[in-house]
Scaffold this motif. Structure first.
Motif, PDB file in Angstrom:
ATOM      1  N   MET A 475       0.668  -0.836   0.101  1.00 20.93           N
ATOM      2  CA  MET A 475       0.056   0.054   0.114  1.00 20.93           C
ATOM      3  C   MET A 475       0.308   1.294  -0.241  1.00 20.93           C
ATOM      4  O   MET A 475       1.833   1.747   0.555  1.00 20.93           O
ATOM      5  N   ASN A 476       0.398   1.884  -0.744  1.00 21.56           N
ATOM      6  CA  ASN A 476       1.206   3.296  -1.601  1.00 21.56           C
ATOM      7  C   ASN A 476       1.235   4.441  -0.283  1.00 21.56           C
ATOM      8  O   ASN A 476      -0.081   4.270   0.430  1.00 21.56           O
ATOM      9  N   ASP A 477       2.255   4.753   0.435  1.00 22.89           N
ATOM     10  CA  ASP A 477       2.236   5.923   1.547  1.00 22.89           C
ATOM     11  C   ASP A 477       1.306   5.291   2.829  1.00 22.89           C
ATOM     12  O   ASP A 477       1.824   4.428   3.333  1.00 22.89           O
ATOM     13  N   SER A 478       0.241   5.346   2.627  1.00 23.17           N
ATOM     14  CA  SER A 478      -0.263   5.289   4.425  1.00 23.17           C
ATOM     15  C   SER A 478      -1.381   4.607   4.155  1.00 23.17           C
ATOM     16  O   SER A 478      -1.978   4.733   3.307  1.00 23.17           O
ATOM     17  N   SER A 479      -0.756   3.406   4.886  1.00 22.10           N
ATOM     18  CA  SER A 479      -1.695   2.428   5.207  1.00 22.10           C
ATOM     19  C   SER A 479      -3.297   2.790   5.516  1.00 22.10           C
ATOM     20  O   SER A 479      -2.962   3.574   6.501  1.00 22.10           O
ATOM     21  N   ASP A 513      -1.327   6.809  -6.615  1.00 27.27           N
ATOM     22  CA  ASP A 513      -0.137   7.233  -6.471  1.00 27.27           C
ATOM     23  C   ASP A 513       0.113   8.688  -7.670  1.00 27.27           C
ATOM     24  O   ASP A 513       0.386   8.791  -9.267  1.00 27.27           O
ATOM     25  N   ARG A 514      -0.615  10.513  -7.474  1.00 24.59           N
ATOM     26  CA  ARG A 514       0.032  11.337  -7.962  1.00 24.59           C
ATOM     27  C   ARG A 514       0.639  11.959  -6.729  1.00 24.59           C
ATOM     28  O   ARG A 514       0.253  11.997  -6.414  1.00 24.59           O
ATOM     29  N   PRO A 515       1.151  13.690  -8.338  1.00 25.99           N
ATOM     30  CA  PRO A 515       1.111  13.743  -9.345  1.00 25.99           C
ATOM     31  C   PRO A 515       0.717  12.878 -10.148  1.00 25.99           C
ATOM     32  O   PRO A 515       1.533  12.992 -11.610  1.00 25.99           O
ATOM     33  N   ASN A 516       3.017  11.833  -9.743  1.00 22.32           N
ATOM     34  CA  ASN A 516       3.856  11.619 -10.732  1.00 22.32           C
ATOM     35  C   ASN A 516       4.220   9.851 -11.120  1.00 22.32           C
ATOM     36  O   ASN A 516       4.848   9.731 -11.820  1.00 22.32           O
TER      37      ASN A 516
END
Length: 528
Positions: A475-479, A513-516
Motif C-alpha cells: 500500500m503506497n504512502d499511508s495504510s 499515486d499522484r501527481p507523478n
C-alpha cells in the motif's frame, strides 16, 4: 422400521443378503472435497484434523438455525438388507437413512462408530443416507462411512468410451487435454485420466490438466468414463504430448500489476499511466456479485458495454493488459453467493470470456470468504476448474498476512490448495495493516519469508520454486493503520523482490499515486 420400508409385502418376502461392498462415493473424504455429498447451507467442509482414518474428514458446522445435514443418494436393490456405519465425533451426531433406520450419540469426545441396518422396499431403487449434528451444539466430525451391500441391481452397463481425445495446451510441467463426452444408461459421473498407464487425475468434466510433469518429455494419455455403480468404460484411444523445453522464453509467471479502481478516486487515464511509467499490467478492481452468482463490476456495472470494458480496451491499445481482482475486503462477493465450485467457476468463466483473459486474481479477505472453510474450498475448486478449461490461464490468490507470514486461515488456504490440486500460480500476500509505526520493509520481508517457508512445507518446493509462486501487494504512502511506505521503502521492497525472483508485485493503488505516478514507475521496474 423394516416393515415400513418393505410395505405390505414385508412379511411375505425374505430379504436377500448383503454383499461386502461400500456403495458410498468419497466415503472418507480423501478427495479433499465434498464430491458426491450435499450439505445444507454450505455447512460442510473437509478438514485434515481430527481424522479417524486417512488424511481427511468431514466437518459439519451446526448452528442455532442449521443442523449441518450432509447426505448422499446411492443406487440400491429392492428388498435387500444393508448396513450403514460411520465414525463420528461431537455432540448429538445423527446417522440414518431417509425412511429407514437412524441412530445417534449424545456425546463423543473421540471418534465413535455408529451403525444401523435397514432393508429396502419391494420397489426401492435408491436410498438417501445422511449425517447431521444438532442445533446449537457446534461442529461435528465424521469419517470412514460405509454402506455395505450390493449396488443398484440393474446397472451392469458401462459408459461408452470417451472419444476424440486431444491435447489443448502444454507447458514445461503440464499437459492440458479435452475429449468428447461419454454416454451411459444411468449417467456418467466422471472421468479418470491415465498417464503412461497410471491414474493421473480424476475430473467430472471433459477437460483436464495433468501437472507435475518434466520438461521436454513425451507422455501418453488415455481417458476412461465411470458411472455411479462403478462401471468403467474401456480406455479411449491414446494421445501423446511432449512438454515444453526449459529455456528460451521465461516459463515463469511474472507480473508487475498495481491496482486500478474505476469505482473511486477520480480514476486516471490508463494510457497516460502506461506511456509515462512503462507499466504493462493493472490489477483492475473489483468484480463482485450481482443478483446472486452473477459477476459485475462493484456489483453494479455490466462486464461489457460500459466504462470498464472501454478502459480495458484503452489499456490494451497502449500495449498493456489487465488481471481482474475478484472479491476484496467488502461488498457482495461471488464466493458466498455461488452455491458450488462448479457454479463459481461458471461465474469466473463469464469474466474470462468477456475479456479473453490471460490471468485472474481472487482477492480473498474477511470472514465471508477468507475465514470460511467452505468458501475457501469453493474458490479453490472453482479456480481448478477454470484452469483446466482454459489452458494457459494463470490463477492468483491474494490474501492478508501477519508480519511473520500467513495466519491460520492463510495456512489452511495453502494446505487446501495443495490437497485439492488447485494448481495456483501465485500466492500474493498483503503485508500491511500490522499497526502504525511498523517497519514496512522489514515486516514485508519477514512476512514473505514466512510465506516462502509455508509453501516449501506444503508443496515440497525448494526455495526458488516457492519464491516464484509468491506475490507482494503493498500500500503506497499511508495504510489503513497509519503505516507509511515511502517511495524509497517501496524501491527497497522491489529490489528485494527482484533479487529473490518472486513472481508478482502490486500495490493499492494507482488512483492514489499522484501527481507523478512515482510508485507505479518503481513497480514497472519489477522483473521477478
Amino acid at each position: 422400521m423394516t416393515a415400513a420400508l418393505l410395505g405390505g409385502l414385508g412379511a411375505l418376502i425374505t430379504p436377500s443378503a448383503a454383499q461386502a461392498a461400500n456403495l458410498l462415493s468419497n466415503p472418507g473424504f480423501e478427495s479433499g472435497t465434498l464430491s458426491d455429498w450435499s450439505c445444507t447451507g454450505n455447512t460442510g467442509s473437509v478438514v485434515s484434523n481430527p481424522v479417524h482414518g486417512g488424511t481427511k474428514a468431514l466437518a459439519g458446522a451446526a448452528s442455532a438455525t442449521d443442523n449441518a445435514r450432509c447426505s448422499q443418494t446411492v443406487s440400491v436393490q429392492p428388498n435387500t438388507a444393508y448396513t450403514l456405519s460411520a465414525w463420528v465425533r461431537g455432540n448429538y451426531v445423527h446417522l440414518g437413512v431417509v425412511g429407514g433406520a437412524a441412530t445417534w450419540t449424545p456425546s463423543a469426545s473421540g471418534y465413535t462408530q455408529l451403525t444401523v441396518s435397514f432393508t429396502t422396499g419391494a420397489s426401492q431403487r435408491t436410498a438417501e443416507v445422511y449425517l447431521h449434528g444438532w442445533y446449537g451444539q457446534g461442529t461435528y466430525h465424521a469419517d470412514d462411512l460405509s454402506l455395505d451391500g450390493p449396488g443398484g441391481g440393474d446397472d451392469g452397463e458401462a459408459p461408452t468410451t470417451p472419444s476424440s481425445p486431444r491435447v489443448t495446451g502444454t507447458s514445461t510441467t503440464s499437459v492440458s487435454l479435452a475429449w468428447n463426452a461419454s454416454t451411459d444408461n444411468v449417467g456418467v459421473t466422471g472421468y479418470d485420466v491415465h498417464r503412461d498407464g497410471a491414474l493421473a487425475t480424476s475430473v467430472t468434466g471433459t477437460a483436464a490438466t495433468v501437472t507435475g510433469l518434466t520438461a521436454g518429455t513425451e507422455y501418453r494419455f488415455t481417458i476412461r468414463a465411470k458411472d455411479r455403480a462403478g462401471n468403467v468404460s474401456p480406455h479411449s484411444p491414446a494421445v501423446t504430448a511432449t512438454t515444453d523445453e526449459t529455456g528460451g522464453e521465461d516459463p515463469r509467471f511474472v507480473q508487475a500489476a498495481p491496482y486500478l479502481y474505476l469505482g473511486w478516486g477520480n480514476p486516471p487515464s490508463p494510457a497516460e499511466v502506461v506511456n509515462t511509467t512503462g507499466v504493462k499490467w493493472f490489477t483492475m478492481a473489483f468484480i463482485l456479485a450481482q443478483n446472486g452468482c452473477n459477476p459485475a463490476w462493484d456489483s453494479q456495472r455490466p462486464l461489457t458495454g460500459g466504462v470498464d470494458e472501454s478502459t480495458i480496451q484503452a489499456i490494451r491499445a497502449a500495449g498493456g493488459d489487465i488481471v481482474p481482482s475478484i472479491g476484496g475486503w467488502s461488498g457482495n462477493k461471488l464466493g458466498p453467493n455461488c452455491s458450488s465450485a462448479e457454479a463459481l467457476a461458471g461465474a469466473y468463466q463469464k469474466v474470462i470470456d468477456a475479456y479473453d483473459l490471460k490471468a485472474i486474481d481472487v482477492d480473498i479477505e474477511n470472514t465471508d470468504e477468507f475465514e470460511n472453510a467452505v468458501v475457501q474450498d469453493r474458490i479453490l475448486g472453482a479456480l481448478k476448474i477454470v484452469k483446466q478449461n482454459n489452458p494457459g490461464l494463470r490463477t492468483i490468490l491474494t490474501f492478508p498476512t501477519l508480519n511473520t507470514g500467513p495466519n491460520s486461515w492463510g495456512n489452511r488456504l495453502i494446505e487446501r490448495a495443495h490437497a485439492l490440486d488447485a494448481d495456483i500460480d501465485n500466492f500474493t500476500i498483503m503485508p500491511f495493516n500490522f499497526g502504525g509505526g511498523a517497519d514496512m520493509y522489514g515486516s514485508t520481508v519477514k512476512a514473505t519469508h514466512g510465506l516462502k517457508n509455508k509453501l516449501m512445507s506444503a508443496f515440497g518446493w525448494n526455495e526458488a520454486q516457492a519464491y516464484a509462486h509468491i506475490g507482494i501487494s503493498g500500500m503506497n504512502d499511508s495504510s489503513d493503520t497509519g503505516e507509511v511506505t515511502t517511495p524509497q521503502i517501496w524501491t527497497q521492497i522491489r529490489d528485494w523482490a527482484n533479487s529473490h525472483d518472486i513472481g508478482r508485485l502490486a500495490f493499492w493503488s494507482v488512483n492514489r499515486d499522484r501527481p507523478n505516478w512515482e510508485f507505479t514507475s518503481i513497480t514497472a521496474g519489477f522483473t521477478g
